[in-house]
Design an enzyme around this catalytic site. Sequence first.
Site, mmCIF file in Angstrom:
data_model
loop_
_atom_site.group_PDB
_atom_site.id
_atom_site.type_symbol
_atom_site.label_atom_id
_atom_site.label_comp_id
_atom_site.label_asym_id
_atom_site.label_seq_id
_atom_site.Cartn_x
_atom_site.Cartn_y
_atom_site.Cartn_z
ATOM 1 C CB SER A 130 -0.844 0.007 1.277
ATOM 2 O OG SER A 130 -1.464 1.264 1.464
ATOM 3 C CE1 TYR A 143 -3.728 -2.108 5.247
ATOM 4 C CE2 TYR A 143 -3.616 0.190 4.561
ATOM 5 C CZ TYR A 143 -3.723 -1.151 4.246
ATOM 6 O OH TYR A 143 -3.830 -1.529 2.927
HETATM 7 P P1 NDP Z 1 -10.679 -6.992 0.332
HETATM 8 O O1 NDP Z 1 -11.117 -6.856 1.749
HETATM 9 O O2 NDP Z 1 -11.698 -7.053 -0.744
HETATM 10 O O3 NDP Z 1 -9.753 -8.274 0.171
HETATM 11 C C1 NDP Z 1 -9.021 -8.867 1.197
HETATM 12 C C2 NDP Z 1 -8.868 -10.336 0.853
HETATM 13 O O4 NDP Z 1 -8.008 -10.953 1.816
HETATM 14 C C3 NDP Z 1 -10.192 -11.070 0.873
HETATM 15 O O5 NDP Z 1 -10.263 -11.912 -0.264
HETATM 16 C C4 NDP Z 1 -10.110 -11.917 2.146
HETATM 17 O O6 NDP Z 1 -10.846 -13.112 1.935
HETATM 18 C C5 NDP Z 1 -8.603 -12.179 2.222
HETATM 19 N N1 NDP Z 1 -8.165 -12.523 3.560
HETATM 20 C C6 NDP Z 1 -8.297 -11.776 4.691
HETATM 21 N N2 NDP Z 1 -7.813 -12.453 5.738
HETATM 22 C C7 NDP Z 1 -7.359 -13.662 5.258
HETATM 23 C C8 NDP Z 1 -6.776 -14.800 5.863
HETATM 24 N N3 NDP Z 1 -6.533 -14.862 7.180
HETATM 25 N N4 NDP Z 1 -6.461 -15.854 5.079
HETATM 26 C C9 NDP Z 1 -6.702 -15.812 3.733
HETATM 27 N N5 NDP Z 1 -7.250 -14.759 3.099
HETATM 28 C C10 NDP Z 1 -7.576 -13.699 3.877
HETATM 29 O O7 NDP Z 1 -9.664 -5.775 0.077
HETATM 30 P P2 NDP Z 1 -8.889 -5.253 -1.213
HETATM 31 O O8 NDP Z 1 -9.089 -6.148 -2.359
HETATM 32 O O9 NDP Z 1 -9.211 -3.820 -1.331
HETATM 33 O O10 NDP Z 1 -7.380 -5.357 -0.692
HETATM 34 C C11 NDP Z 1 -6.487 -6.365 -1.099
HETATM 35 C C12 NDP Z 1 -5.085 -6.006 -0.643
HETATM 36 O O11 NDP Z 1 -4.734 -4.722 -1.154
HETATM 37 C C13 NDP Z 1 -4.901 -5.919 0.871
HETATM 38 O O12 NDP Z 1 -3.631 -6.418 1.217
HETATM 39 C C14 NDP Z 1 -4.980 -4.426 1.144
HETATM 40 O O13 NDP Z 1 -4.295 -4.073 2.309
HETATM 41 C C15 NDP Z 1 -4.309 -3.875 -0.109
HETATM 42 N N6 NDP Z 1 -4.658 -2.496 -0.443
HETATM 43 C C16 NDP Z 1 -5.971 -2.094 -0.601
HETATM 44 C C17 NDP Z 1 -6.256 -0.770 -0.895
HETATM 45 C C18 NDP Z 1 -7.656 -0.247 -1.024
HETATM 46 O O14 NDP Z 1 -7.825 0.986 -0.986
HETATM 47 N N7 NDP Z 1 -8.672 -1.078 -1.201
HETATM 48 C C19 NDP Z 1 -5.173 0.225 -1.068
HETATM 49 C C20 NDP Z 1 -3.850 -0.324 -0.934
HETATM 50 C C21 NDP Z 1 -3.614 -1.620 -0.629
HETATM 51 P P3 NDP Z 1 -11.565 -14.008 3.048
HETATM 52 O O15 NDP Z 1 -12.279 -13.070 3.974
HETATM 53 O O16 NDP Z 1 -12.484 -14.872 2.231
HETATM 54 O O17 NDP Z 1 -10.470 -14.780 3.690
#
Ligand code: NDP
Length: 265
Positions: A130, A143
């Site tokens: 990020s 975060y």
């Molecule tokens: P989402 O919340 O849509 O995606 C997060 C994903 O991580 C989900 O698919 C969730 O699936 C999975 N996840 C969470 N915990 C676990 C776990 N313990 N084991 C396996 N999978 C896990 O968010 P985004 O798509 O927006 O974000 C994706 C990445 O990008 C993250 O790392 C976030 O920090 C980063 N990011 C996002 C930004 C934004 O503005 N949206 C900006 C910059 C970076 P499930 O719950 O099914 O396990």
Amino acid sequence: MAGTAVVTGASSGIGAATVRRLAKDGYDVVAVARRADRLREVARETGARALPVDITDAGAVRRLADALDACDVLVNNAGGALGAESVATASVDDWERMFSVNVLGTLRVTQALLPLLRQGAGGTVVTITSTAAFTTYEGGGGYSAAKHAEHALSETLRLELCGEPVRVIEVAPGMVKTDEFALNRLRGDAAKAAALYEGVDHPLTADDVAACVALAVGLPQHVNIDHLVVRPLAQAAQHRLHRGPLIHRKNEHGIEERPTREFPA
Ligand code: NDP
């Protein structure tokens, strides 16, 4: 077939978009997250394999590695933010959970799949951090600390693998409008989550970030993009977000006029 790509956090947002994109680019994609039903939907749509795994569970990650016979690309995307409280008032439990998934989960999956990444003609590790990985902001302490640590992991891994045919790439997005990220961070408060993006002319989409991953992965194997920062045009920096339509400034001759900034004397 371009090879096998494992994408974590593939049940929503950037991860699901990356599965779609890499599948379209010819990869045999393995989609990993906790929610099996959501993974199955992504798998049905893309032809990916769905492997429900909690990356904070060491045994589950070991079973993931055992279930694979190849991994050419690993996209460490699973992660997220919890809470927007100050350092003075934040919940230690939230910080632990953020470190557990963003940092230790990424470490665990990378360690488990590294033997497979080293096995083929050339492996690639892409980690989605990020812009919070290199700057901080009020209410973003936990975060930001976790993403700084994830950045350090990626940088260190690249140094330690120097001389081996494994690329280590970091993609650091700014504001991305996905369905769940802000909602999870703000404990389900949909109004507050919507307000974050209010008036922003085109925040990044999950597909935009997936395109950046595909770009970095699709370059020849000797080309390593160390660190790719990607923001929406309306966000010049973490603290410099333009709300409202983008401004088109033209004078009477149709020539673009840039506003000049007054600097204090
Ligand atoms: P989402 O919340 O849509 O995606 C997060 C994903 O991580 C989900 O698919 C969730 O699936 C999975 N996840 C969470 N915990 C676990 C776990 N313990 N084991 C396996 N999978 C896990 O968010 P985004 O798509 O927006 O974000 C994706 C990445 O990008 C993250 O790392 C976030 O920090 C980063 N990011 C996002 C930004 C934004 O503005 N949206 C900006 C910059 C970076 P499930 O719950 O099914 O396990």
